[in-house]
Scaffold this active site. Structure first.
Site, mmCIF file in Angstrom:
data_model
loop_
_atom_site.group_PDB
_atom_site.id
_atom_site.type_symbol
_atom_site.label_atom_id
_atom_site.label_comp_id
_atom_site.label_asym_id
_atom_site.label_seq_id
_atom_site.Cartn_x
_atom_site.Cartn_y
_atom_site.Cartn_z
ATOM 1 N N GLU A 278 0.924 -1.179 0.098
ATOM 2 C CA GLU A 278 -0.010 -0.035 0.095
ATOM 3 C C GLU A 278 0.925 1.328 -0.013
ATOM 4 O O GLU A 278 1.889 1.329 0.701
ATOM 5 C CB GLU A 278 -1.068 0.120 1.304
ATOM 6 C CG GLU A 278 -1.845 1.481 1.263
ATOM 7 C CD GLU A 278 -2.676 1.456 2.364
ATOM 8 O OE1 GLU A 278 -3.661 2.502 2.346
ATOM 9 O OE2 GLU A 278 -2.550 0.931 3.443
ATOM 10 N N GLU B 48 4.923 5.019 3.630
ATOM 11 C CA GLU B 48 4.312 6.111 4.065
ATOM 12 C C GLU B 48 5.500 7.060 4.141
ATOM 13 O O GLU B 48 6.572 6.775 4.501
ATOM 14 C CB GLU B 48 3.811 6.104 5.451
ATOM 15 C CG GLU B 48 3.403 7.279 6.153
ATOM 16 C CD GLU B 48 2.551 8.095 5.376
ATOM 17 O OE1 GLU B 48 1.716 7.695 4.812
ATOM 18 O OE2 GLU B 48 2.942 9.451 5.336
ATOM 19 N N ASP C 190 -3.225 11.805 -1.973
ATOM 20 C CA ASP C 190 -3.222 13.169 -2.049
ATOM 21 C C ASP C 190 -3.817 13.663 -3.118
ATOM 22 O O ASP C 190 -3.134 13.195 -4.233
ATOM 23 C CB ASP C 190 -2.179 13.832 -1.426
ATOM 24 C CG ASP C 190 -1.468 13.383 -0.170
ATOM 25 O OD1 ASP C 190 -2.424 12.983 0.716
ATOM 26 O OD2 ASP C 190 -0.614 13.691 0.112
ATOM 27 N N LYS D 55 -3.384 21.417 -8.036
ATOM 28 C CA LYS D 55 -2.854 22.345 -8.819
ATOM 29 C C LYS D 55 -2.409 21.295 -10.105
ATOM 30 O O LYS D 55 -1.674 20.601 -9.942
ATOM 31 C CB LYS D 55 -1.644 22.892 -8.205
ATOM 32 C CG LYS D 55 -2.138 23.967 -7.300
ATOM 33 C CD LYS D 55 -1.201 24.980 -7.032
ATOM 34 C CE LYS D 55 -1.669 26.078 -6.162
ATOM 35 N NZ LYS D 55 -0.949 26.059 -4.661
ATOM 36 N N ASP E 289 -12.417 9.389 -2.388
ATOM 37 C CA ASP E 289 -13.637 10.145 -2.386
ATOM 38 C C ASP E 289 -13.683 11.477 -3.104
ATOM 39 O O ASP E 289 -14.630 12.074 -3.059
ATOM 40 C CB ASP E 289 -14.243 10.364 -0.855
ATOM 41 C CG ASP E 289 -13.480 11.632 -0.252
ATOM 42 O OD1 ASP E 289 -12.253 11.548 -0.471
ATOM 43 O OD2 ASP E 289 -13.961 12.488 0.405
ATOM 44 N N THR F 260 -10.617 1.910 4.977
ATOM 45 C CA THR F 260 -9.440 2.737 5.425
ATOM 46 C C THR F 260 -9.845 3.762 6.480
ATOM 47 O O THR F 260 -11.094 3.963 6.679
ATOM 48 C CB THR F 260 -8.576 3.491 4.478
ATOM 49 O OG1 THR F 260 -9.293 4.610 3.992
ATOM 50 C CG2 THR F 260 -8.170 2.436 2.896
ATOM 51 N N GLU F 261 -8.889 4.403 7.212
ATOM 52 C CA GLU F 261 -9.201 5.563 8.128
ATOM 53 C C GLU F 261 -9.870 6.635 7.301
ATOM 54 O O GLU F 261 -11.003 6.962 7.799
ATOM 55 C CB GLU F 261 -7.994 6.051 8.726
ATOM 56 C CG GLU F 261 -7.646 5.307 10.011
ATOM 57 C CD GLU F 261 -6.012 4.843 9.880
ATOM 58 O OE1 GLU F 261 -5.475 5.078 8.969
ATOM 59 O OE2 GLU F 261 -5.753 4.164 10.770
ATOM 60 N N TYR F 262 -9.413 7.014 6.255
ATOM 61 C CA TYR F 262 -9.967 8.040 5.466
ATOM 62 C C TYR F 262 -11.659 7.583 4.964
ATOM 63 O O TYR F 262 -12.620 8.362 5.020
ATOM 64 C CB TYR F 262 -9.172 8.380 4.274
ATOM 65 C CG TYR F 262 -8.186 9.557 4.644
ATOM 66 C CD1 TYR F 262 -7.447 9.284 5.906
ATOM 67 C CD2 TYR F 262 -8.170 10.635 3.831
ATOM 68 C CE1 TYR F 262 -6.318 10.213 5.921
ATOM 69 C CE2 TYR F 262 -7.239 11.569 4.183
ATOM 70 C CZ TYR F 262 -6.340 11.369 5.402
ATOM 71 O OH TYR F 262 -5.253 12.162 5.736
ATOM 72 N N GLU F 263 -11.412 6.271 4.584
ATOM 73 C CA GLU F 263 -12.869 5.639 4.033
ATOM 74 C C GLU F 263 -13.856 5.859 5.083
ATOM 75 O O GLU F 263 -14.942 6.258 4.840
ATOM 76 C CB GLU F 263 -12.595 4.424 3.568
ATOM 77 C CG GLU F 263 -13.630 3.661 2.908
ATOM 78 C CD GLU F 263 -13.441 2.350 2.258
ATOM 79 O OE1 GLU F 263 -12.399 1.910 2.283
ATOM 80 O OE2 GLU F 263 -14.301 1.642 1.926
HETATM 81 N N1 SAH Z 1 -4.348 5.175 3.003
HETATM 82 C C1 SAH Z 1 -4.574 5.990 4.332
HETATM 83 C C2 SAH Z 1 -4.162 7.369 4.238
HETATM 84 C C3 SAH Z 1 -4.500 8.372 3.179
HETATM 85 S S1 SAH Z 1 -3.823 9.980 3.207
HETATM 86 C C4 SAH Z 1 -6.307 5.970 4.172
HETATM 87 O O1 SAH Z 1 -6.972 5.698 3.256
HETATM 88 O O2 SAH Z 1 -6.743 6.172 5.266
HETATM 89 C C5 SAH Z 1 -2.619 9.794 1.944
HETATM 90 C C6 SAH Z 1 -1.205 9.307 2.744
HETATM 91 O O3 SAH Z 1 -0.297 9.118 1.658
HETATM 92 C C7 SAH Z 1 -0.751 10.413 3.719
HETATM 93 O O4 SAH Z 1 -0.164 9.757 4.956
HETATM 94 C C8 SAH Z 1 0.556 10.629 2.892
HETATM 95 O O5 SAH Z 1 1.629 11.190 3.952
HETATM 96 C C9 SAH Z 1 0.814 9.457 2.097
HETATM 97 N N2 SAH Z 1 1.646 9.881 0.843
HETATM 98 C C10 SAH Z 1 1.049 10.931 -0.008
HETATM 99 N N3 SAH Z 1 2.042 11.087 -0.920
HETATM 100 C C11 SAH Z 1 3.053 10.165 -0.844
HETATM 101 C C12 SAH Z 1 4.040 9.690 -1.475
HETATM 102 N N4 SAH Z 1 4.546 10.165 -2.670
HETATM 103 N N5 SAH Z 1 4.892 8.659 -1.020
HETATM 104 C C13 SAH Z 1 4.580 7.999 0.228
HETATM 105 N N6 SAH Z 1 3.468 8.535 0.978
HETATM 106 C C14 SAH Z 1 2.695 9.535 0.717
#
Ligand code: SAH
Length: 212
Positions: free
Chosen positions: A43, A68, A117, A121, A153, A192-195
């Site tokens: 992941e 991460e 993320d 932009k 989302d 996931t947490e965000y989900e």
């Molecule tokens: N997958 C989790 C967190 C989503 S937030 C969930 O669904 O709950 C997105 C996460 O990806 C953040 O913790 C951010 O630090 C990480 N992230 C974003 N871009 C990244 C990158 N290029 N390399 C590694 N981690 C990244």
């Protein structure tokens, strides 16, 4: 877990046995790291790790690696593992752009992208984890019939991700614009947490499953 008497997350991570500290040294050798030939699923952007920890618990015959970028976030995943170590799960703190330095051709069986993320932009489009630039990197490390699963989302990010598929040579196996009301795609879904956060607000969750 061995912990030195320090408080910073970087130091805690440096002392942690579940984190691979020199992941480049493992390139081409991940099966040795796990000590078995089970498939490896990763992941990218695992956040606090709820999703990948749950998958690793449910599927002891599959190896998992959570990636991460930020120590301050990764530390939360480590804290969860402290109470319940899992032999089939490791974490890496790294920037995903480096992914091809860490995994060899065909070393990964599946990639999960969850609530990546959005980088709204235009000039940051290359940083989006489902961008064609990243799809080319994933192409390098996945087995020939390897799969990517992406959930979000964010409508704009999902539209962008769909538009990136054809130019990068990927095709959809499954897709929904409302995962939580799609019985077939919800089978075995691990939130996931965000989900949890966004679906409880009533936001629809988009998902695709793609192959080359
Ligand atoms: N997958 C989790 C967190 C989503 S937030 C969930 O669904 O709950 C997105 C996460 O990806 C953040 O913790 C951010 O630090 C990480 N992230 C974003 N871009 C990244 C990158 N290029 N390399 C590694 N981690 C990244």
């Amino acid at each position: 877990m061995r912990l030195r008497n320090v408080t910073g997350s970087r130091e805690v991570i440096a002392a942690c046995d579940y984190v691979i500290h020199e992941p480049r040294d493992c390139k081409g050798k991940w099966h040795e790291v796990f000590g078995n030939d089970s498939p490896i699923r990763i992941e990218i952007g695992m956040g606090k790790g709820h999703f990948i920890i749950e998958l690793a618990k449910q599927n002891p015959d599959i190896n998992y690696i959570g990636i991460e970028k930020y120590s301050s976030v990764l530390i939360r995943g480590i804290q969860k593992l402290e109470t319940e170590p899992l032999p089939n799960l490791y974490f890496i703190r790294m920037e995903a752009e480096e992914i091809t330095s860490v995994f060899a051709k065909g070393e990964v069986e599946r990639i999960y992208l969850n609530f990546s993320d959005p980088w709204p932009k235009d000039r940051h489009a290359k940083r989006r984890l489902p961008s064609r630039e990243f799809l080319h990197r994933y192409d390098e490390i996945l087995i020939p019939d390897g799969v990517i699963e992406f959930k979000t989302d964010n409508h704009d990010l999902f539209q962008f991700a769909l538009e990136e598929l054809e130019p990068a040579g990927w095709e959809i196996v499954q897709m929904t614009e409302d995962l939580h009301h799609n019985a077939q795609m919800m089978k075995g879904n691990v939130m996931t947490e965000y989900e949890e956060r966004f679906s409880s607000k009533g936001n629809p969750i988009y998902k695709y499953v793609i192959v080359r």
